[in-house]
Scaffold this motif. Structure first.
Motif, PDB file in Angstrom:
ATOM      1  N   ALA A 241       0.832  -1.207   0.000  1.00  0.00           N
ATOM      2  CA  ALA A 241       0.000   0.000   0.000  1.00  0.00           C
ATOM      3  C   ALA A 241       0.867   1.257   0.000  1.00  0.00           C
ATOM      4  O   ALA A 241       0.575   2.235  -0.713  1.00  0.00           O
ATOM      5  CB  ALA A 241      -0.925  -0.015   1.212  1.00  0.00           C
TER       6      ALA A 241
ATOM      7  N   ARG B  53       1.157   4.285  -2.969  1.00  0.00           N
ATOM      8  CA  ARG B  53       1.008   5.726  -2.713  1.00  0.00           C
ATOM      9  C   ARG B  53       2.214   6.496  -3.234  1.00  0.00           C
ATOM     10  O   ARG B  53       2.068   7.586  -3.800  1.00  0.00           O
ATOM     11  CB  ARG B  53       0.810   5.988  -1.226  1.00  0.00           C
ATOM     12  CG  ARG B  53       0.613   7.483  -0.928  1.00  0.00           C
ATOM     13  CD  ARG B  53       0.521   7.784   0.549  1.00  0.00           C
ATOM     14  NE  ARG B  53      -0.674   7.249   1.178  1.00  0.00           N
ATOM     15  CZ  ARG B  53      -1.068   7.581   2.425  1.00  0.00           C
ATOM     16  NH1 ARG B  53      -0.338   8.438   3.142  1.00  0.00           N
ATOM     17  NH2 ARG B  53      -2.144   7.043   2.947  1.00  0.00           N
TER      18      ARG B  53
ATOM     19  N   VAL C 124      -1.375   3.899   6.099  1.00  0.00           N
ATOM     20  CA  VAL C 124      -1.727   3.212   4.851  1.00  0.00           C
ATOM     21  C   VAL C 124      -2.676   2.041   5.078  1.00  0.00           C
ATOM     22  O   VAL C 124      -2.915   1.253   4.162  1.00  0.00           O
ATOM     23  CB  VAL C 124      -0.451   2.718   4.118  1.00  0.00           C
ATOM     24  CG1 VAL C 124       0.392   3.889   3.651  1.00  0.00           C
ATOM     25  CG2 VAL C 124       0.359   1.787   5.020  1.00  0.00           C
TER      26      VAL C 124
ATOM     27  N   GLU D   2      -5.723   1.787   2.572  1.00  0.00           N
ATOM     28  CA  GLU D   2      -5.346   1.319   1.241  1.00  0.00           C
ATOM     29  C   GLU D   2      -4.976  -0.164   1.261  1.00  0.00           C
ATOM     30  O   GLU D   2      -5.315  -0.916   0.342  1.00  0.00           O
ATOM     31  CB  GLU D   2      -4.162   2.123   0.684  1.00  0.00           C
ATOM     32  CG  GLU D   2      -4.496   3.562   0.377  1.00  0.00           C
ATOM     33  CD  GLU D   2      -3.857   4.519   1.368  1.00  0.00           C
ATOM     34  OE1 GLU D   2      -3.179   5.453   0.913  1.00  0.00           O
ATOM     35  OE2 GLU D   2      -4.034   4.306   2.589  1.00  0.00           O
TER      36      GLU D   2
END
Length: 739
Positions: A141, A145, A173, A176
C-alpha cells in the motif's frame, strides 16, 4: 532450514479473523492504524483509548498493541513466545506489545490446549506467515502511494520507508492496504535477521507473579461466590453408601451439604471416563460454604460410610502382576525388525535387565480448583485447565446444554505436568453450580490432590541385548505397565534403526486406580531404563559410553530402511557437545560422571551428571544439558524450561516414592512424599545447538534423560546399579525427607 510451506489466506479469512490451524494469534488490520512512527510506551496503559476490532487484538491511538494469547499458559512460556513470533515478522517493536489471555474460542482457533510440548512447533509457520502477510500488504500500500516498486520499500518497527527518505506509519496506509489482494508469495525473514526471536524476553506476567497479583485460578473471585470442598472415596474401588452431615452443617459459614456424581456417570461411561469423566464412579459429598476454611473444616466433620465395590489394590499386587506379565506371552508388538530370535540364539552372550518405576502424583503447586456459574442463560467457567475445549464439550454433554452456552475463561496455571489435561475438577464445579444455581468455586486441598488424583502409571521394562563378536546384534524390549503406558511411535525412537534385529513389545494390567499423562508421558521412565541399560552394555563391550552411542547412531545414519522418528545426526550433535562441555572423562577423581542421550517430543537431548559421595550418600553436583530443539524463540524462557525439566527429573528419580495399600495412597502430603529440595538441587548448565531448523518441544524433553545420567553416575560412584526408582530407597543408604 525453516519451512517454506505457505498458508493460503483469503481476503475474508485474513482481514476478519485469520483463523490459524495452529491455534496461534489472529491479526486484524485495525492493528496497524495505531502503529505510529513516534509511538512511546505510556506509564499507565489503562488510561489509553483502546479500540477492539476482533476477539484477539486491542490497539490504542498511541500505537500500543495488546495481543490476546489463545493457548493455555502453564508455565511453558507460550504467552510470551507466541506473540514474539508474530511481532518478529510483523516488524513492530516488542516494547509496544502487551499480551493478555484469551478465552476459549473454538470458532477462531484449533488446538487451543497445553500438552505434548507442541504449541510452538505447531504454531511456528502459521504465526510467522500471519505477521509477514500483514506487513507485506502494508508495504504494498505504501509503495502504491509513493508510485514505487514494493521491493524498494522496507518496514521496521511499524514504519515503512523508501529510498527517497520518505516514511509512513502502518496506520497511515491501513485503509489502502485493506483494499489490496492478499499476496500469495510471502517471504519470511532469514533467521539471521531476527531481532526479537532468539533474544531473551522476560515473561509477560513476571511483574504480576512476583508482586502477587491475581493470575491463577486459585485467585479468581466473583461477587456472591461460594466455595465448595468435595469429599471423595478414601480408597480406589470404593463408592458412597451413606453419610451424616449433621455436625458439618452446624459449622459457621456452612451453607449446605449436597451430593454430586449422577450427571457425570450418566453422560460419561466406558473408555471415555479415563480421559474426561470424574475420576471415581461414586457419588461425592460436597460442602458449600462462604469460606474455604469452613468447607475444609466441615468436610472433616462428615461421617461417611464407603462400600468396597471393586478390588482394593496394593502396590504389592501391581508388582506381582507386572512381573507375571513380563514372563508371559500376552504382548502386543509395536515394532519388529530382522530376526530377533535368531540373533539371540546365535549370541555369544545375552545381557538381560529389568527396570522398575512407581506411581507418581503430579503435585502441582496450585491444587485443583475451578469456578462455575450455571444459569439459564449460560454456563460460565473460569480456571486453570490444559484442555479447555474438551472441558467445554464435556460440560455441554453432562449438563445437556448447547455448546454455545458454555463460556470458558482460562487463568494462568500453577503447574500442570499433565494433571490438568483431565477436567474432573471442572465437571465437579459445573455439577455443583448446576445443582445449587449459584456461583461457586471448587477448591481441593493438597491431600485431595495426592489421594484422589490421576497418577503416572508404574511400569517395568525387561530389556535384552544379544552380543556377537563384540557387537550388539539383537535388542528386545518388553514393557509391562498399569492401564497401558506405551504409545506406538516410541518404538521408532533410538535404538530403532541402529540395531538390525530389534523388537518392542508392550502389555498391561488393568487397574481401578486412575492413571494418565505425567510430564513427558511414556518416555519419563523408558529413557531411564534404556539409557541405563546402554551404560551397562557399554561396560560389557569394553567401550566408552559416548563412543557406543556414536557408533550406533552412525549405523542408523547409514541404514536406508531405518524408518525412525529421531535424527541420528542431531543426536550425535548434542552428544558431542555434551562430552565437550562436561569435560567427559577428565574430571577430578572424586567426581563420577554418567551419560544419557535421548529423543522425545521431537527434540534431541544429551545430559551428563556429575555425582560425588558425601557421608556415604550420592549427591548430584552438576548436570550438563545440551538441547537441539531447533530455533530457540525465547532463550531466557527456554533455559528456564530446560533447567526445570532436569531438576524435576532428578527429584523424582532420586526421592519420589508413592504406592497403594488396600487402594489407599501411601502418602498424602509433602511430609511423607519428597520432592527435590533447594539444598539438593545441583548446578545445571544448559546449552542449545544453534541451527535454522523449525522449533520443536522444550517443556518436557529434558526430563527423561536425566534419570539415567544420574543412575549411571551413581554406579560409577558406588559400584551399584540402581534399576528401581526412587534410587535412594533402593541403595541401602541412610536418608530422610528434608523439612
Amino acid at each position: 532450514m525453516t519451512s517454506s510451506k505457505q498458508i493460503a489466506f483469503s481476503r475474508r479469512s485474513f482481514l476478519k479473523t485469520t483463523a490459524l490451524a495452529s491455534g496461534g494469534m489472529l491479526i486484524g488490520f485495525n492493528l496497524f492504524n495505531a502503529c505510529k512512527p513516534e509511538a512511546k510506551l505510556p506509564i499507565d496503559i489503562s488510561k489509553l483509548n483502546f479500540n477492539d476490532f476482533n476477539a484477539f487484538i486491542k490497539i490504542s491511538d498511541e500505537g500500543i498493541v495488546t495481543i490476546f494469547s489463545p493457548n493455555p499458559e502453564i508455565g511453558q512460556g507460550v504467552k510470551t513466545s507466541m506473540p514474539m513470533i508474530i511481532a518478529e515478522e510483523l516488524d513492530v517493536s516488542w516494547d509496544n506489545v502487551f499480551v493478555e489471555q484469551a478465552p476459549l474460542d473454538t470458532e477462531n482457533y484449533t488446538r487451543q490446549l497445553a500438552g505434548g510440548s507442541q504449541s510452538i512447533r505447531h504454531g511456528w509457520t502459521a504465526l510467522r506467515q500471519t505477521g509477514a502477510t500483514a506487513k507485506q500488504m502494508l508495504v504494498n500500500a505504501a509503495a502504491t502511494r509513493w508510485g514505487v516498486e514494493a521491493s524498494e520499500c522496507k518496514a521496521k518497527e511499524g514504519v515503512i520507508s523508501n529510498g527517497k527518505g520518505e516514511t509512513l506509519g502502518y496506520g497511515d496506509v491501513v485503509k489502502e492496504a485493506a483494499l489490496l489482494e492478499v499476496p500469495e508469495d510471502i517471504k519470511l525473514k532469514d533467521p539471521k535477521d531476527f531481532s526479537i526471536i532468539g533474544k531473551g524476553k522476560r515473561n509477560v506476567d513476571i511483574q504480576k507473579i512476583i508482586t502477587g497479583q491475581p493470575l491463577f485460578g486459585i485467585d479468581y473471585k466473583e461477587e456472591g461466590m461460594l466455595y465448595a470442598s468435595v469429599l471423595r472415596p478414601p480408597a480406589f474401588g470404593q463408592v458412597l453408601e451413606s453419610y451424616d452431615a449433621t455436625e458439618a452443617k452446624a459449622i459457621n459459614d456452612v451453607v449446605d451439604v449436597i451430593t454430586i456424581g449422577e450427571k457425570a456417570r450418566g453422560h460419561l461411561e466406558g473408555e471415555k471416563r479415563n480421559w474426561t469423566a470424574q475420576l471415581s464412579p461414586s457419588d461425592k459429598v460436597v460442602v458449600i460454604a462462604k469460606t474455604t476454611w469452613a468447607t475444609i473444616k466441615a468436610k472433616k466433620a462428615i461421617k461417611a460410610v464407603w462400600k468396597q465395590e471393586s478390588e482394593a489394590e496394593s502396590t504389592k499386587l501391581h508388582d506381582e502382576k507386572m512381573l507375571e506379565i513380563l514372563e508371559g506371552n500376552g504382548f502386543r508388538t509395536h515394532r519388529e525388525n530382522g530376526n530377533v530370535k535368531k540373533a539371540f540364539a546365535e549370541a555369544d552372550k545375552v545381557l538381560v535387565r529389568t527396570y522398575e518405576s512407581v506411581f507418581l502424583p503430579h503435585n502441582t503447586m496450585e491444587p485443583m480448583n475451578f469456578f462455575a456459574n450455571v444459569t439459564d442463560e449460560k454456563v460460565h467457567l473460569v480456571g486453570p485447565v490444559q484442555t479447555p475445549e474438551d472441558a467445554a464439550k464435556t460440560v455441554s454433554d453432562m449438563l445437556g446444554r448447547d455448546l454455545k452456552d458454555i463460556h470458558v475463561e482460562m487463568t494462568r496455571m500453577g503447574g500442570g505436568f499433565g494433571r490438568r489435561l483431565y477436567g474432573d475438577f471442572v465437571y465437579e464445579a459445573a455439577e455443583i453450580s448446576d445443582k445449587i444455581r449459584k456461583p461457586v468455586k471448587m477448591v481441593s486441598t493438597r491431600e485431595d490432590d495426592m489421594t484422589t488424583g490421576v497418577y503416572r502409571p508404574p511400569s517395568k521394562y525387561k530389556i535384552s541385548a544379544a552380543i556377537k563378536d563384540g557387537n550388539v546384534t539383537g535388542y528386545h524390549l518388553k514393557e509391562a505397565s498399569i492401564n497401558g503406558n506405551s504409545w506406538g511411535a516410541i518404538a521408532d525412537f533410538f535404538p530403532a534403526g541402529a540395531i538390525n534385529n530389534y523388537q518392542f513389545d508392550v502389555a498391561n494390567y488393568k487397574s481401578n486406580i486412575t492413571t494418565g499423562a505425567w510430564r513427558a508421558p511414556y518416555t519419563n521412565f523408558l529413557a531411564n531404563a534404556e539409557q541405563s541399560f546402554f551404560d551397562e552394555l557399554a561396560e560389557e563391550l569394553g567401550v566408552d559410553r559416548a563412543k557406543l552411542h556414536m557408533d550406533l547412531l552412525e549405523k542408523a545414519k547409514n541404514n536406508p530402511d531405518a524408518n525412525i522418528k529421531y535424527s541420528p545426526e542431531r543426536l550425535q550433535g548434542v552428544l558431542q557437545l555434551a562430552v565437550e562441555k562436561s569435560n567427559w572423562g577428565n574430571v577430578a577423581s572424586n567426581v563420577h560422571q554418567g551419560l544419557s542421550v535421548y529423543y522425545c517430543h521431537n527434540t534431541h537431548v544429551a545430559e551428563i551428571a556429575d555425582v560425588v559421595m558425601e557421608n556415604g550418600v550420592p549427591v548430584v553436583k552438576k548436570v550438563t544439558c545440551v538441547v537441539d530443539c531447533g530455533i530457540v524463540v525465547n532463550p531466557l524462557g527456554a533455559k528456564n524450561q530446560a533447567r526445570g525439566g532436569v531438576l524435576d527429573g532428578i527429584g523424582h528419580s532420586m526421592y519420589a516414592d508413592f504406592g497403594f495399600e488396600n487402594g489407599i495412597p501411601t502418602a498424602n502430603n509433602f511430609n511423607t512424599y519428597q520432592l527435590i529440595r533447594m539444598a539438593q538441587t545441583p548446578k545445571v548448565d544448559i546449552h542449545f545447538i544453534e541451527n535454522d531448523i523449525d522449533p520443536t518441544g522444550l517443556g518436557e524433553p529434558t526430563l527423561p534423560p536425566v534419570g539415567a545420567a544420574v543412575a549411571n553416575a551413581i554406579y560409577k560412584a558406588t559400584g551399584k546399579r540402581v534399576t528401581k526408582q526412587p534410587y535412594i530407597n533402593n541403595m541401602d543408604v541412610e536418608t530422610k525427607i528434608l523439612g
